[in-house]
Design a protein around this motif. Structure first.
Motif, mmCIF file in Angstrom:
data_model
loop_
_atom_site.group_PDB
_atom_site.id
_atom_site.type_symbol
_atom_site.label_atom_id
_atom_site.label_comp_id
_atom_site.label_asym_id
_atom_site.label_seq_id
_atom_site.Cartn_x
_atom_site.Cartn_y
_atom_site.Cartn_z
ATOM 1 N N LEU A 95 0.547 -1.543 -0.102
ATOM 2 C CA LEU A 95 -0.014 -0.179 -0.010
ATOM 3 C C LEU A 95 0.961 1.528 -0.200
ATOM 4 C CD1 LEU A 95 -3.096 -0.785 2.206
ATOM 5 C CD2 LEU A 95 -2.991 -1.041 -0.547
ATOM 6 N N LYS A 96 2.222 1.247 0.357
ATOM 7 C CA LYS A 96 3.205 2.199 0.788
ATOM 8 C C LYS A 96 3.949 2.520 -0.719
ATOM 9 C CE LYS A 96 6.632 4.285 3.758
ATOM 10 N NZ LYS A 96 6.247 5.805 3.160
ATOM 11 N N ALA A 97 3.816 1.971 -1.297
ATOM 12 C CA ALA A 97 4.575 1.369 -3.000
ATOM 13 C C ALA A 97 3.415 1.537 -3.823
ATOM 14 C CB ALA A 97 4.538 -0.059 -3.336
ATOM 15 N N PHE A 98 2.122 1.973 -3.417
ATOM 16 C CA PHE A 98 1.045 2.176 -4.426
ATOM 17 C C PHE A 98 0.774 3.622 -4.007
ATOM 18 C CE2 PHE A 98 -3.906 3.204 -4.433
ATOM 19 C CZ PHE A 98 -4.226 3.652 -5.545
ATOM 20 N N THR A 99 0.793 4.589 -2.743
ATOM 21 C CA THR A 99 0.447 6.290 -2.158
ATOM 22 C C THR A 99 1.897 6.798 -2.464
ATOM 23 O OG1 THR A 99 1.364 5.521 -0.284
ATOM 24 C CG2 THR A 99 -1.432 5.228 -0.314
ATOM 25 N N ASP A 100 3.379 5.590 -2.246
ATOM 26 C CA ASP A 100 4.320 7.157 -2.327
ATOM 27 C C ASP A 100 4.351 6.866 -3.815
ATOM 28 O OD1 ASP A 100 3.717 7.186 0.442
ATOM 29 O OD2 ASP A 100 5.352 7.210 0.879
ATOM 30 N N GLU A 101 4.428 5.571 -4.689
ATOM 31 C CA GLU A 101 5.097 5.917 -6.154
ATOM 32 C C GLU A 101 4.702 5.728 -6.977
ATOM 33 O OE1 GLU A 101 9.538 3.232 -5.075
ATOM 34 O OE2 GLU A 101 7.746 2.868 -3.355
ATOM 35 N N ILE A 102 3.502 4.458 -6.785
ATOM 36 C CA ILE A 102 2.504 4.710 -8.274
ATOM 37 C C ILE A 102 1.717 5.168 -8.147
ATOM 38 C CG2 ILE A 102 0.344 2.881 -8.612
ATOM 39 C CD1 ILE A 102 1.923 0.608 -8.024
ATOM 40 N N GLY A 254 -0.814 0.402 -16.849
ATOM 41 C CA GLY A 254 -1.697 0.349 -16.220
ATOM 42 C C GLY A 254 -0.796 -0.924 -14.706
ATOM 43 N N PHE A 255 -1.005 -1.103 -14.005
ATOM 44 C CA PHE A 255 -0.679 -1.814 -12.575
ATOM 45 C C PHE A 255 -1.436 -2.957 -12.564
ATOM 46 C CE2 PHE A 255 1.452 2.310 -12.620
ATOM 47 C CZ PHE A 255 3.074 2.217 -12.370
ATOM 48 N N LEU A 256 -0.535 -4.031 -12.291
ATOM 49 C CA LEU A 256 -1.425 -5.453 -11.107
ATOM 50 C C LEU A 256 -1.146 -4.924 -9.092
ATOM 51 C CD1 LEU A 256 -3.671 -7.567 -10.977
ATOM 52 C CD2 LEU A 256 -1.560 -8.556 -12.269
ATOM 53 N N LEU A 257 -1.506 -5.297 -8.542
ATOM 54 C CA LEU A 257 -0.481 -5.805 -7.415
ATOM 55 C C LEU A 257 -1.620 -7.182 -6.603
ATOM 56 C CD1 LEU A 257 -0.677 -2.751 -8.337
ATOM 57 C CD2 LEU A 257 -0.629 -2.295 -6.016
ATOM 58 N N ASN A 272 5.847 -7.058 -17.394
ATOM 59 C CA ASN A 272 6.737 -5.980 -16.675
ATOM 60 C C ASN A 272 7.271 -6.059 -14.746
ATOM 61 O OD1 ASN A 272 7.722 -5.784 -19.680
ATOM 62 N ND2 ASN A 272 6.464 -3.900 -19.473
ATOM 63 N N LEU A 273 7.852 -6.549 -14.279
ATOM 64 C CA LEU A 273 7.842 -6.427 -13.136
ATOM 65 C C LEU A 273 8.690 -5.562 -12.373
ATOM 66 C CD1 LEU A 273 7.449 -8.242 -10.539
ATOM 67 C CD2 LEU A 273 9.824 -9.301 -10.324
ATOM 68 N N ARG A 274 7.764 -4.327 -11.778
ATOM 69 C CA ARG A 274 9.281 -2.944 -11.419
ATOM 70 C C ARG A 274 9.160 -3.471 -9.833
ATOM 71 N NH1 ARG A 274 6.529 1.897 -13.838
ATOM 72 N NH2 ARG A 274 8.139 3.118 -12.342
ATOM 73 N N HIS A 275 9.832 -2.687 -10.021
ATOM 74 C CA HIS A 275 10.864 -2.621 -8.693
ATOM 75 C C HIS A 275 10.752 -1.007 -8.161
ATOM 76 C CE1 HIS A 275 13.264 -6.371 -8.459
ATOM 77 N NE2 HIS A 275 13.148 -6.122 -10.235
ATOM 78 N N PHE A 276 9.863 -0.915 -6.838
ATOM 79 C CA PHE A 276 9.699 0.426 -6.462
ATOM 80 C C PHE A 276 10.505 0.127 -5.407
ATOM 81 C CE2 PHE A 276 5.463 0.354 -8.642
ATOM 82 C CZ PHE A 276 6.292 1.539 -9.459
ATOM 83 N N VAL A 277 10.452 0.943 -4.667
ATOM 84 C CA VAL A 277 11.660 1.114 -2.822
ATOM 85 C C VAL A 277 10.489 0.610 -2.346
ATOM 86 C CG1 VAL A 277 12.150 2.218 -1.462
ATOM 87 C CG2 VAL A 277 12.334 3.964 -3.469
ATOM 88 N N ASN A 278 9.371 0.462 -1.944
ATOM 89 C CA ASN A 278 8.027 -0.747 -1.082
ATOM 90 C C ASN A 278 8.075 -1.580 -1.389
ATOM 91 O OD1 ASN A 278 7.743 2.071 1.302
ATOM 92 N ND2 ASN A 278 7.356 2.907 -0.929
ATOM 93 N N ASP A 279 8.115 -2.081 -2.537
ATOM 94 C CA ASP A 279 7.734 -3.454 -2.807
ATOM 95 C C ASP A 279 7.639 -3.589 -4.532
ATOM 96 O OD1 ASP A 279 6.370 -6.073 -2.912
ATOM 97 O OD2 ASP A 279 4.607 -4.841 -2.321
#
Ligand SMILES: C[S@@+](CC[C@H](N)C(=O)[O-])C[C@H]1O[C@@H](n2cnc3c(N)ncnc32)[C@H](O)[C@@H]1O
Length: 292
Positions: A95-102, A254-257, A272-279
Motif C-alpha cells: 500500500l505504501k508503494a501504491f500511495t508513495d510511488e504508483i 497500468g499496474f497489477l497488485l 513487467n516486474l517493476r521494482h519500487f522502493v517499497n515493493d
C-alpha cells in the motif's frame, strides 16, 4: 476450522458425486478441491443439500447443473465455499508503494490530459475492507481536484458484497489500521465502526466472477488492479485465465497488485516486474496496444 472427517449430521458423498461436483465448482469459479477434500465438501455442502430437500449429493449435482434456479443455488455454494478473510490496510508495504510511488507516477503521467481520471479496481474485494482502504488512501493522497476518481470493487459472493455495501465493521477488521484513520474515517456505533459517507461514495460494488469473460468485457479499463489473495485458491489453468482477463482490463502502463504469497511465475509473461522502493509490482507495458 473444518474437520477432515464427516460429522454425524452430514450427508455422505460418494466418489463419483464428489468428482462431478468439484469439477462443476471448478468450471464455475476456478476454486479447485483436490482428492483429499471429499469430506470437506461433504461437510460444507450437506446443509445446502438438505435445504433443497434432496437426499443425495448426486441429486444436488443435477440441480446445480440443470435446474432453472441453478444460478441462485450456485451463489449459495460460492458463499459457503469461498474464503473471505480480509482486513483494512492489509499488506502495508504494498500500500505504501501504491500511495508513495504508483499514484504520483500516474498523476504525473495524466496531469496534462483534459479530463484525467484514476480508475482502480479491487477484484475479489470480499467484505470491502480492501476497497475502503484504497479510498481512504486516495483521500489522504490529495489527488489534484481535476482528477475524476473511480473505485470499482467486485466479488463473486453476494453475501460478502452485502456486508461491504453496509460498511459496518467489528474490531477484527482493524488489526492493521492506524488509530488516526479510525478517527477520521469511521463513526463509532454501539458494536460496530461505520465507514463515513465520503469514503463510501468513492466505491462502487458489483458481483463479478473473474472467470466470466462475457461480463468482464464490460468492465472499464483500469489504471490499477488489486487482486490480492484471490488466485491462491485456483489451479494454474484458472490462474492463467484470471490473469489474462485482468491484463485485458488494464490500460497500457497500468499496474497489477497481487497478494504477497502470489506471483506470475509459470503463469504469465505478459507483465513487467517493476521494482519500487517499497515493493515489487506487475505492470502492463506502456506501449501495449489497447484494443479489446
Ligand atoms: C481471501 S479474500 C481476499 C480479499 C481481499 N482481496 C484481501 O486481500 O484482503 C478472496 C475473495 O475472492 C473471492 N473470489 C473467489 N473466487 C472468485 C472468482 N472466481 N471471481 C471473483 N471473486 C472470487 C472470494 O469470494 C473472496 O471474497
Amino acid at each position: 476450522m473444518d474437520n477432515m472427517f464427516p460429522s454425524e449430521d452430514s450427508i455422505p458423498i460418494n466418489e463419483s458425486s464428489f468428482r462431478l461436483l468439484r469439477d462443476l465448482i471448478y468450471e464455475y469459479c476456478g476454486i479447485y478441491f483436490d482428492d483429499t477434500s471429499q469430506y470437506l465438501l461433504q461437510r460444507r455442502l450437506s446443509r445446502r443439500v438438505r435445504s433443497k430437500q434432496l437426499n443425495s449429493f448426486q441429486d444436488y449435482y443435477y440441480l446445480l447443473k440443470y435446474d432453472p434456479g441453478r444460478e441462485e443455488e450456485l451463489n449459495e455454494v460460492i458463499d459457503v465455499l469461498t474464503t473471505n478473510e480480509t482486513y483494512f490496510f492489509r499488506e502495508s508495504n504494498q500500500l505504501k508503494a501504491f500511495t508513495d510511488e504508483i499514484l504520483p507516477e500516474l498523476v504525473e503521467r495524466k496531469t496534462n490530459e483534459i479530463s484525467p481520471s484514476l480508475r482502480i479496481w479491487s477484484a475479489g474485494c470480499s467484505t470491502g475492507e480492501e476497497p475502503y482502504s484504497i479510498a481512504i488512501l486516495l483521500l489522504e493522497a490529495r489527488i489534484p481536484s481535476h482528477f475524476e476518481i473511480e473505485i470499482f470493487a467486485s466479488d463473486i459472493s453476494q453475501r460478502v458484497l452485502k456486508v461491504a455495501r453496509n460498511g459496518l465493521y467489528t474490531k477484527s477488521s482493524f488489526r492493521a489500521t492506524a488509530p488516526k484513520y479510525i478517527q477520521r474515517y469511521f463513526n463509532r456505533l454501539e458494536k460496530h465502526f461505520q465507514v463515513v459517507h465520503d469514503v463510501k461514495k468513492l466505491v462502487n460494488f458489483g458481483q463479478l466472477n473473474l472467470l466470466d469473460e462475457g461480463k468482464l468485457v464490460f468492465v472499464k479499463k483500469m489504471d490499477v488492479i488489486f487482486c490480492r489473495n484471490v488466485i491462491i485458491y485456483f489451479d494454474a489453468q484458472a490462474k492463467r485465465r484470471v490473469i489474462d482477463n485482468l491484463f485485458n482490463r488494464l490500460k497500457p502502463g497500468g499496474f497489477l497488485l497481487l497478494g504477497h504469497s502470489e506471483s506470475l511465475i509459470n503463469i504469465s509473461t505478459q507483465f513487467n516486474l517493476r521494482h519500487f522502493v517499497n515493493d515489487m509490482v506487475y505492470q502492463k507495458s506502456v506501449q501495449e496496444l489497447d484494443f479489446i
